[in-house]
Design an enzyme around this catalytic site. Structure first.
Site, PDB file in Angstrom:
ATOM      1  CG  ASP A  34      -2.083   0.946   1.089  1.00 21.56           C
ATOM      2  OD1 ASP A  34      -2.375   1.376  -0.044  1.00 21.56           O
ATOM      3  OD2 ASP A  34      -2.706   1.273   2.118  1.00 21.56           O
ATOM      4  CD1 TRP A  66       7.288   6.592  -3.034  1.00 21.68           C
ATOM      5  CD2 TRP A  66       6.720   6.952  -5.184  1.00 21.68           C
ATOM      6  NE1 TRP A  66       8.450   6.659  -3.773  1.00 21.68           N
ATOM      7  CE2 TRP A  66       8.139   6.878  -5.093  1.00 21.68           C
ATOM      8  CE3 TRP A  66       6.135   7.171  -6.431  1.00 21.68           C
ATOM      9  CZ2 TRP A  66       8.970   7.008  -6.197  1.00 21.68           C
ATOM     10  CZ3 TRP A  66       6.964   7.311  -7.538  1.00 21.68           C
ATOM     11  CH2 TRP A  66       8.364   7.232  -7.420  1.00 21.68           C
ATOM     12  CG  HIS A 106      -0.519   2.137  -9.346  1.00 17.38           C
ATOM     13  ND1 HIS A 106      -0.685   1.728  -8.040  1.00 17.38           N
ATOM     14  CD2 HIS A 106      -1.616   2.876  -9.649  1.00 17.38           C
ATOM     15  CE1 HIS A 106      -1.837   2.215  -7.578  1.00 17.38           C
ATOM     16  NE2 HIS A 106      -2.418   2.918  -8.534  1.00 17.38           N
ATOM     17  CD1 TRP A 166     -13.384  -5.477  -8.541  1.00 19.19           C
ATOM     18  CD2 TRP A 166     -12.884  -4.724 -10.609  1.00 19.19           C
ATOM     19  NE1 TRP A 166     -12.775  -6.500  -9.235  1.00 19.19           N
ATOM     20  CE2 TRP A 166     -12.462  -6.062 -10.503  1.00 19.19           C
ATOM     21  CE3 TRP A 166     -12.667  -4.044 -11.812  1.00 19.19           C
ATOM     22  CZ2 TRP A 166     -11.853  -6.742 -11.553  1.00 19.19           C
ATOM     23  CZ3 TRP A 166     -12.064  -4.730 -12.851  1.00 19.19           C
ATOM     24  CH2 TRP A 166     -11.665  -6.052 -12.725  1.00 19.19           C
ATOM     25  CG  LEU A 216       9.643 -16.707  -3.595  1.00 16.96           C
ATOM     26  CD1 LEU A 216       9.589 -16.662  -2.065  1.00 16.96           C
ATOM     27  CD2 LEU A 216       9.948 -15.305  -4.129  1.00 16.96           C
ATOM     28  NE  ARG A 223      -2.807  -1.442   4.505  1.00 12.12           N
ATOM     29  CZ  ARG A 223      -4.057  -1.530   4.111  1.00 12.12           C
ATOM     30  NH1 ARG A 223      -4.827  -2.463   4.612  1.00 12.12           N
ATOM     31  NH2 ARG A 223      -4.564  -0.690   3.223  1.00 12.12           N
ATOM     32  NE  ARG A 244      -7.797   0.582   5.453  1.00 12.78           N
ATOM     33  CZ  ARG A 244      -7.799   1.922   5.490  1.00 12.78           C
ATOM     34  NH1 ARG A 244      -8.133   2.552   6.605  1.00 12.78           N
ATOM     35  NH2 ARG A 244      -7.499   2.635   4.411  1.00 12.78           N
TER      36      ARG A 244
END
Ligand code: IPE
Ligand code: IPE
Ligand code: MG
Length: 261
Positions: free
Chosen positions: A26, A31, A43, A75, A137, A191, A197
């Site tokens: 997040d 940013w 992104h 969405w 991984l 997070r 949350r």
């Protein structure tokens, strides 16, 4: 006294590195905003961080890395942003699959990706097939994923495949139908971006995960910060419902056994 069954797995050895790290990536938008850039720039930079963190996890011998890329609630964002996120996802599937394969990464996608369209479904299928037998991984990307969606689809599969026994279903019967059925429960949850949350991420699997929140925005997250999260994790005492004293006793007994052996 009666003891109750729990599907939460056994206590893993203390001070180990986590086997499975789950991340809510997040802070991309903030940013970008800080730099007077459009959200898409955040992104794009976030995709760079995915590469960096995947590599860092491989180097540290982490077995499973699960990244939340797009939630079933995302969405609700402006159509233009949703479309950008879809394009970035598509480009990453197309361009990264070969490199992941070379690095022995097994790629998995969880979530209902059909709404992203046939091309995404095809690319996701191809990338997963290509990397299916890799033993490094396991990188899972959660796209159009929601914890509630996962529980509902698992429940529907369970009901369809096995008629309700007189004694009812058990937690163990549901677990194999969950999207992450191939992975142990996450040991460490991270997070970024400062919110504290779960945002409908892995609701079932996070039952006993250690939760780490950092104000660092996802595009700024790096190997050093990952190490800080792992160091924090190593300091936790994972009790899984038991007492500290019980854990100390088990530790003493098992180190005693090791000394004898
Ligand atoms: C996370 O960054 C990426 C996705 C949800 C796809 P955000 O886009 O939520 O960034 P902020 O929270 O607005 O800063
Ligand atoms: C959670 O981030 C989802 C992903 C990182 C994909 P959001 O930024 O969408 O979370 P909320 O809605 O602010 O809780
Ligand atoms: Mg956000």
């Amino acid at each position: 006294m009666k003891s109750f069954a729990s599907s939460t797995r056994e206590i893993p050895p203390p001070s180990d590195i986590p086997r499975h790290i789950a991340v809510i990536m997040d802070g991309n938008g903030r940013w970008a905003k800080k730099r007077y850039l459009p959200r898409v720039a955040g992104h794009k930079q976030g995709v760079e961080t995915v590469r960096r963190v995947t590599r860092a996890c491989t180097d540290r011998g982490i077995e499973y890395l699960t990244l939340f890329a797009f939630s079933s609630e995302n969405w609700r964002r402006p159509a233009e942003e949703v479309s950008t996120l879809k394009q970035l996802f598509m480009a990453a599937l197309e361009q990264e699959a070969e490199r992941l394969h070379q690095n022995k990464v097994r790629l998995k996608i969880i979530g209902d990706i059909a709404p992203f369209g046939a091309r995404v479904v095809e690319l996701a299928g191809r990338a997963q097939e290509l990397t299916a037998h890799n033993v490094g991984l396991t990188l899972t990307i959660a796209a159009n994923y929601g914890g509630r969606w996962d529980l509902m689809q698992a429940l529907l599969k369970l009901v369809r495949t096995s008629p309700l026994p007189a004694e009812g279903y058990t937690e163990e019967q549901l677990a194999p139908h969950l999207a992450l059925n191939y992975a142990p429960e996450p040991d460490l949850f991270i997070r970024t971006g400062g919110e504290q949350r779960i945002s409908n991420f892995l609701l079932w699997q996070l039952a006993y995960t250690e939760l780490y929140f950092t104000p660092t925005l996802w595009p700024d997250f790096d190997a050093k910060q990952l190490d800080a999260a792992i160091a924090w994790y190593r300091e936790r005492e994972r009790r899984f419902g038991r007492t500290s004293e019980q854990l100390e006793k088990t530790k003493r007994e098992s180190s005693g056994r090791r000394r004898i052996a």
